[in-house]
Design a protein around this motif. Structure first.
Motif, PDB file in Angstrom:
ATOM      1  N   PRO A 196       0.822  -1.220   0.000  1.00  0.00           N
ATOM      2  CA  PRO A 196       0.000   0.000   0.000  1.00  0.00           C
ATOM      3  C   PRO A 196       0.857   1.272   0.000  1.00  0.00           C
ATOM      4  CG  PRO A 196      -0.803  -1.574   1.626  1.00  0.00           C
ATOM      5  CD  PRO A 196       0.505  -2.100   1.138  1.00  0.00           C
ATOM      6  N   LYS A 197       0.523   2.206  -0.874  1.00  0.00           N
ATOM      7  CA  LYS A 197       1.299   3.444  -1.002  1.00  0.00           C
ATOM      8  C   LYS A 197       1.188   4.328   0.237  1.00  0.00           C
ATOM      9  CE  LYS A 197       2.470   2.379  -5.201  1.00  0.00           C
ATOM     10  NZ  LYS A 197       3.842   1.913  -5.482  1.00  0.00           N
ATOM     11  N   HIS A 198       0.044   4.218   0.952  1.00  0.00           N
ATOM     12  CA  HIS A 198      -0.142   5.105   2.108  1.00  0.00           C
ATOM     13  C   HIS A 198       0.850   4.805   3.226  1.00  0.00           C
ATOM     14  CE1 HIS A 198      -2.088   2.085   4.732  1.00  0.00           C
ATOM     15  NE2 HIS A 198      -2.669   1.637   3.628  1.00  0.00           N
ATOM     16  N   LEU A 199       1.401   3.588   3.248  1.00  0.00           N
ATOM     17  CA  LEU A 199       2.409   3.275   4.260  1.00  0.00           C
ATOM     18  C   LEU A 199       3.689   4.064   4.021  1.00  0.00           C
ATOM     19  CD1 LEU A 199       1.995  -0.608   4.529  1.00  0.00           C
ATOM     20  CD2 LEU A 199       1.082   1.140   6.052  1.00  0.00           C
ATOM     21  N   TYR A 200       4.084   4.185   2.744  1.00  0.00           N
ATOM     22  CA  TYR A 200       5.264   4.988   2.419  1.00  0.00           C
ATOM     23  C   TYR A 200       5.003   6.472   2.679  1.00  0.00           C
ATOM     24  CZ  TYR A 200       7.079   0.824   0.077  1.00  0.00           C
ATOM     25  OH  TYR A 200       7.529  -0.431  -0.215  1.00  0.00           O
ATOM     26  N   GLU A 201       3.777   6.915   2.400  1.00  0.00           N
ATOM     27  CA  GLU A 201       3.426   8.317   2.655  1.00  0.00           C
ATOM     28  C   GLU A 201       3.483   8.623   4.147  1.00  0.00           C
ATOM     29  OE1 GLU A 201      -0.382   8.662   0.897  1.00  0.00           O
ATOM     30  OE2 GLU A 201       0.350   8.543  -1.182  1.00  0.00           O
ATOM     31  N   ALA A 202       2.974   7.686   4.962  1.00  0.00           N
ATOM     32  CA  ALA A 202       3.025   7.879   6.419  1.00  0.00           C
ATOM     33  C   ALA A 202       4.468   7.893   6.922  1.00  0.00           C
ATOM     34  CB  ALA A 202       2.229   6.777   7.112  1.00  0.00           C
ATOM     35  N   ARG A 207       9.196  11.299   8.645  1.00  0.00           N
ATOM     36  CA  ARG A 207      10.611  11.500   8.327  1.00  0.00           C
ATOM     37  C   ARG A 207      11.449  10.248   8.583  1.00  0.00           C
ATOM     38  NH1 ARG A 207      11.906  17.652  10.534  1.00  0.00           N
ATOM     39  NH2 ARG A 207      10.302  18.714   9.263  1.00  0.00           N
ATOM     40  N   ALA A 208      10.885   9.116   8.235  1.00  0.00           N
ATOM     41  CA  ALA A 208      11.622   7.859   8.371  1.00  0.00           C
ATOM     42  C   ALA A 208      12.677   7.758   7.275  1.00  0.00           C
ATOM     43  CB  ALA A 208      10.661   6.675   8.287  1.00  0.00           C
ATOM     44  N   GLY A 209      13.825   7.223   7.601  1.00  0.00           N
ATOM     45  CA  GLY A 209      14.899   7.065   6.634  1.00  0.00           C
ATOM     46  C   GLY A 209      14.631   5.940   5.652  1.00  0.00           C
TER      47      GLY A 209
END
Length: 301
Positions: A196-202, A207-209
């Motif tokens: 799911p793309k929303h996980l990367y957006e979150a 500001r996760a590396g």
């Protein structure tokens, strides 16, 4: 009600329009398929199991005798057979490990939008569409110590990668990695596209590396697909015959499948070769069972 739905054709389907019943569809499609599997898969499997308990030789027209488990005892006590298993295990680790790393790495690079993405992906899939014998002959030319480009690039001059006992197995494994990394890439791309793309957006908002995102989001969610790829490629690597047989004749590249071929069709020891085939089958099933158990644990997380 669910049972009645499953046992009744959709009135709007073409089969219903032609007046086909469930029984007709079963007789036309399912029964021939089951018979085909029995004749070409199950029957030879049972037939060869019977031969594994005899001293039968296919090239001799003499009565065979029942020897019980003697073939299995002889094979398990043969140090040369265990050497073949060690060579095969080494080959599987190098080959499958390389395929998983390179295939998944390429999938990560392709998992974004860029021009001609479809063309690039299709071109990368070409190696696994080729015949293994053709790939073996092609890489034999590349490995040629006289005018092969690999030796020229590496500056090895007249060193024979395939003729040297220490490097021949790794040269065959590199060829297998080139051929089957696209398979792992294809499965990995399917897994990556399902994240799911929303996980990367979150993660971006927090500001996760990149490393944190990869280890906490990408890898855990793609892990089941990678395990499936690992299972398929491990099973296939254990059965590798044509690629190694075409590329090298060194004793250090005599995989268990080549040993099985020589026992069955050069020495014509049909009973013992059938027993060896079942030993390999049991080992592959045991390894696959371990993978499947681990896959179920991964899915539960």
């Amino acid at each position: 009600m669910a049972v009645s739905v499953l046992n009744t054709l959709d009135p709007q389907s073409r089969a219903a329009a032609r007046g086909w019943s469930d029984l007709t569809i079963r007789n036309v499609f399912i029964i021939p398929t089951v018979l085909f599997l029995i004749v070409f898969n199950i029957f030879p499997l049972i037939y060869s199991l019977g031969y594994s308990f005899t001293d039968f030789a296919a090239n001799r027209n003499v009565p065979w005798s029942f020897v019980g488990l003697q073939n299995y005892r002889d094979l398990l006590a043969d140090q040369r057979v265990w050497t073949n298993f060690v060579i095969t295990a080494k080959y599987v680790i190098v080959s499958v490990g390389g395929q998983m790393i390179i295939g998944f790495g390429i999938a990560l690079l392709l998992n974004r939008d860029f021009p001609f993405k479809g063309v690039v992906t299709t071109l990368l899939l070409l190696p696994m569409m080729l015949s293994a014998a053709v790939v073996g002959l092609f890489w034999q030319l590349l490995y040629s110590p006289s005018w092969g480009p690999i030796n020229y690039i590496l500056g090895l001059r007249s060193f024979g990668l395939l003729s040297d006992a220490d490097t021949a197995l790794y040269a065959v494994a590199i060829t297998d990695i080139w051929m089957w990394s696209p398979f792992v890439m294809l499965l990995s791309l399917a897994g990556l596209s399902a994240v799911p793309k929303h996980l990367y957006e979150a993660a971006a908002i927090d500001r996760a590396g990149s490393w944190y995102t990869f280890t906490r989001i990408t890898l855990p969610l793609v892990a089941p697909i990678l395990m499936i790829a690992l299972i398929f490629r491990t099973m296939e690597a254990f059965k590798t015959f044509d690629l190694a047989y075409v590329l090298s004749v060194q004793p250090t590249t005599e995989l268990i499948a080549i040993k099985l071929y020589r026992l069955a069709f050069q020495q014509w020891d049909t009973g013992r070769s059938s027993a060896l085939a079942y030993i390999v089958l049991i080992m592959v099933l045991a390894i696959t069972n371990i993978y499947v158990k681990y896959l179920n644990k991964v899915k539960e997380r």
